[in-house]
Write an enzyme that holds these catalytic residues in place. Structure first.
Site, PDB file in Angstrom:
ATOM      1  N   LYS A 157      -9.751 -24.251 -21.014  1.00 27.78           N
ATOM      2  CA  LYS A 157     -11.181 -23.981 -20.852  1.00 27.78           C
ATOM      3  C   LYS A 157     -12.103 -23.432 -21.825  1.00 27.78           C
ATOM      4  O   LYS A 157     -13.184 -23.706 -21.882  1.00 27.78           O
ATOM      5  CB  LYS A 157     -11.063 -22.585 -19.955  1.00 27.78           C
ATOM      6  CG  LYS A 157     -10.315 -23.092 -18.608  1.00 27.78           C
ATOM      7  CD  LYS A 157     -10.133 -22.134 -17.556  1.00 27.78           C
ATOM      8  CE  LYS A 157      -9.442 -22.433 -16.370  1.00 27.78           C
ATOM      9  NZ  LYS A 157      -9.201 -21.647 -15.211  1.00 27.78           N
ATOM     10  N   ASP A 215     -14.750 -19.867 -11.580  1.00 30.26           N
ATOM     11  CA  ASP A 215     -13.389 -19.083 -11.519  1.00 30.26           C
ATOM     12  C   ASP A 215     -13.881 -17.576 -10.898  1.00 30.26           C
ATOM     13  O   ASP A 215     -13.357 -16.937 -10.220  1.00 30.26           O
ATOM     14  CB  ASP A 215     -12.715 -19.107 -12.869  1.00 30.26           C
ATOM     15  CG  ASP A 215     -11.752 -20.354 -13.057  1.00 30.26           C
ATOM     16  OD1 ASP A 215     -11.515 -21.102 -11.896  1.00 30.26           O
ATOM     17  OD2 ASP A 215     -11.631 -20.559 -14.101  1.00 30.26           O
TER      18      ASP A 215
HETATM   19  P1  NDP Z   1      -5.310 -19.042 -21.108  1.00 33.16           P
HETATM   20  O1  NDP Z   1      -4.176 -19.745 -21.975  1.00 33.16           O
HETATM   21  O2  NDP Z   1      -6.597 -18.944 -21.629  1.00 33.16           O
HETATM   22  O3  NDP Z   1      -4.688 -17.387 -21.385  1.00 33.16           O
HETATM   23  C1  NDP Z   1      -3.223 -17.139 -21.054  1.00 33.16           C
HETATM   24  C2  NDP Z   1      -2.987 -15.413 -21.342  1.00 33.16           C
HETATM   25  O4  NDP Z   1      -1.732 -15.264 -20.793  1.00 33.16           O
HETATM   26  C3  NDP Z   1      -3.055 -14.992 -22.634  1.00 33.16           C
HETATM   27  O5  NDP Z   1      -3.820 -13.531 -22.769  1.00 33.16           O
HETATM   28  C4  NDP Z   1      -1.787 -14.867 -23.241  1.00 33.16           C
HETATM   29  O6  NDP Z   1      -1.391 -13.906 -24.199  1.00 33.16           O
HETATM   30  C5  NDP Z   1      -0.913 -14.482 -21.867  1.00 33.16           C
HETATM   31  N1  NDP Z   1       0.266 -15.143 -21.759  1.00 33.16           N
HETATM   32  C6  NDP Z   1       0.757 -16.351 -21.724  1.00 33.16           C
HETATM   33  N2  NDP Z   1       2.175 -16.402 -21.654  1.00 33.16           N
HETATM   34  C7  NDP Z   1       2.148 -15.133 -21.535  1.00 33.16           C
HETATM   35  C8  NDP Z   1       3.807 -14.287 -21.220  1.00 33.16           C
HETATM   36  N3  NDP Z   1       4.865 -14.794 -21.125  1.00 33.16           N
HETATM   37  N4  NDP Z   1       3.692 -13.082 -20.843  1.00 33.16           N
HETATM   38  C9  NDP Z   1       2.728 -12.315 -21.258  1.00 33.16           C
HETATM   39  N5  NDP Z   1       1.269 -12.700 -21.501  1.00 33.16           N
HETATM   40  C10 NDP Z   1       1.315 -14.233 -21.603  1.00 33.16           C
HETATM   41  O7  NDP Z   1      -5.061 -19.033 -19.688  1.00 33.16           O
HETATM   42  P2  NDP Z   1      -6.134 -19.152 -18.494  1.00 33.16           P
HETATM   43  O8  NDP Z   1      -7.123 -17.859 -18.644  1.00 33.16           O
HETATM   44  O9  NDP Z   1      -6.985 -20.453 -18.422  1.00 33.16           O
HETATM   45  O10 NDP Z   1      -5.132 -19.048 -17.066  1.00 33.16           O
HETATM   46  C11 NDP Z   1      -4.377 -18.119 -16.901  1.00 33.16           C
HETATM   47  C12 NDP Z   1      -3.491 -18.281 -15.437  1.00 33.16           C
HETATM   48  O11 NDP Z   1      -4.602 -18.232 -14.587  1.00 33.16           O
HETATM   49  C13 NDP Z   1      -2.928 -19.653 -15.493  1.00 33.16           C
HETATM   50  O12 NDP Z   1      -1.531 -19.369 -14.947  1.00 33.16           O
HETATM   51  C14 NDP Z   1      -3.542 -20.450 -14.374  1.00 33.16           C
HETATM   52  O13 NDP Z   1      -2.958 -21.319 -13.878  1.00 33.16           O
HETATM   53  C15 NDP Z   1      -4.146 -19.456 -13.564  1.00 33.16           C
HETATM   54  N6  NDP Z   1      -5.718 -19.651 -12.888  1.00 33.16           N
HETATM   55  C16 NDP Z   1      -5.570 -19.805 -11.743  1.00 33.16           C
HETATM   56  C17 NDP Z   1      -6.880 -20.256 -11.013  1.00 33.16           C
HETATM   57  C18 NDP Z   1      -6.792 -20.207  -9.635  1.00 33.16           C
HETATM   58  O14 NDP Z   1      -7.773 -20.868  -9.294  1.00 33.16           O
HETATM   59  N7  NDP Z   1      -5.846 -19.558  -9.290  1.00 33.16           N
HETATM   60  C19 NDP Z   1      -8.138 -20.367 -11.751  1.00 33.16           C
HETATM   61  C20 NDP Z   1      -7.883 -20.037 -13.283  1.00 33.16           C
HETATM   62  C21 NDP Z   1      -6.774 -19.847 -13.621  1.00 33.16           C
HETATM   63  P3  NDP Z   1      -1.520 -14.098 -25.726  1.00 33.16           P
HETATM   64  O15 NDP Z   1      -3.176 -13.864 -25.894  1.00 33.16           O
HETATM   65  O16 NDP Z   1      -0.786 -12.870 -26.373  1.00 33.16           O
HETATM   66  O17 NDP Z   1      -1.274 -15.288 -26.195  1.00 33.16           O
END
Ligand code: NDP
Length: 263
Positions: A63, A99
């Site tokens: 994104k 979103d």
């Molecule tokens: P990003 O990749 O931008 O961000 C992911 C975040 O999750 C980061 O802060 C990362 O931390 C953290 N993270 C990843 N893996 C882990 C873990 N194992 N333990 C702890 N923290 C973790 O993702 P998005 O914001 O785009 O999406 C996040 C989630 O939201 C996804 O699962 C997506 O499917 C869902 N989503 C659902 C929507 C809906 O309509 N229902 C709409 C938008 C998103 P770090 O900074 O340390 O890497």
């Protein structure tokens, strides 16, 4: 026939094709929506145009890359640098974010919330934090690493990583990390999650289509919770309205998109 798609990695789990195709089919709109597994976010724009798309959605982890790819970004997406909806406007790529408003639609049932803890600091967290702040809701952000927290500090959120977490009371705790999407992980160490759950009234997860380990813990503690399905519906309705350039009524889009959740 117009062609739309969702870009992501992973993307096979995405419900978006079903949601949008349901609307197009039921409302006789000449369009089709597919999914594209995109590994390298920097190839987003090239792939979009080489497929001849009229529009697209973008999901994890592209994104922020989508924002950079746009010729013009409109509305709320400009505040946060995160784009989840792309429109081909005469060969120019226009970006939007649906979103945040999708999530506000989802949590309407919880009533007024004043104090929210966001788990994660990625694109979704940025969208929600910025949208909450607009409504004068107090926002705290907890992330496993420090790097991504600076944006949240700058806009006035309380921030912490796992090391510096301390107990506070919240109305809502929302998981925006991808922990639990493809694995059985919690968004933070269990003791932190248990503490946060014991200090909140409501819980939400952005992940949909499964009860994540995070939601399972909320369920065990009898806390009112919801998964990401309503957020998905909310953001999808708003994206579809952009795809059809308002040729369909919002209410009709919603009714027909909702049907896809019964399939
Ligand atoms: P990003 O990749 O931008 O961000 C992911 C975040 O999750 C980061 O802060 C990362 O931390 C953290 N993270 C990843 N893996 C882990 C873990 N194992 N333990 C702890 N923290 C973790 O993702 P998005 O914001 O785009 O999406 C996040 C989630 O939201 C996804 O699962 C997506 O499917 C869902 N989503 C659902 C929507 C809906 O309509 N229902 C709409 C938008 C998103 P770090 O900074 O340390 O890497």
């Amino acid at each position: 026939m117009k062609l739309f798609a969702i870009f992501g990695d992973p993307v096979s789990h995405s419900h978006s094709p079903l949601m949008h195709n349901c609307v197009f089919k039921k409302l006789n709109y000449k369009a089709c929506y597919t999914r594209v597994h995109l590994l390298d976010g920097s190839k987003l724009k090239k792939t979009f145009f080489s497929l001849g798309l009229s529009g697209a959605n973008v999901t994890v982890p592209h994104k922020e890359e989508a924002y950079k790819a746009c010729d013009e970004v409109r509305g709320f997406a400009k505040n946060i640098g995160v784009v989840n909806t792309l429109i081909n406007e005469n060969g120019r790529l226009i970006g939007y974010n649906t979103d945040a408003d999708g999530f506000m639609y989802a949590i309407k049932d919880f009533g007024k919330v004043n104090n929210v803890l966001i788990l994660g600091a990625g694109g979704t967290a940025k969208a929600l934090a910025s949208r909450f702040m607009q409504d004068n809701i107090k926002v705290s952000v907890l992330n496993r690493s420090q790097g991504r927290l600076s944006y949240f500090k700058e806009i006035g959120c309380n921030t912490s990583d796992w090391e510096s977490y301390s107990t506070k009371k919240y109305d809502l705790v929302v998981n925006t990390t991808s922990a639990g999407l493809k694995d059985e992980e919690l968004p933070a160490p269990k003791e932190i999650i248990v503490d946060a759950l014991e200090n909140t009234s409501f819980v939400a997860d952005a992940i949909y289509g499964k009860v994540t380990p995070f939601l399972r813990l909320a369920q065990e503690k009898n806390i009112t919770f919801k998964d990401g399905a309503d957020m998905l519906l909310g953001q999808g309705v708003l994206a579809n309205e952009l795809f059809v350039n308002k040729e369909l009524k919002l209410e009709d889009i919603k009714t027909n998109m909702l049907r896809s959740f019964e399939i």
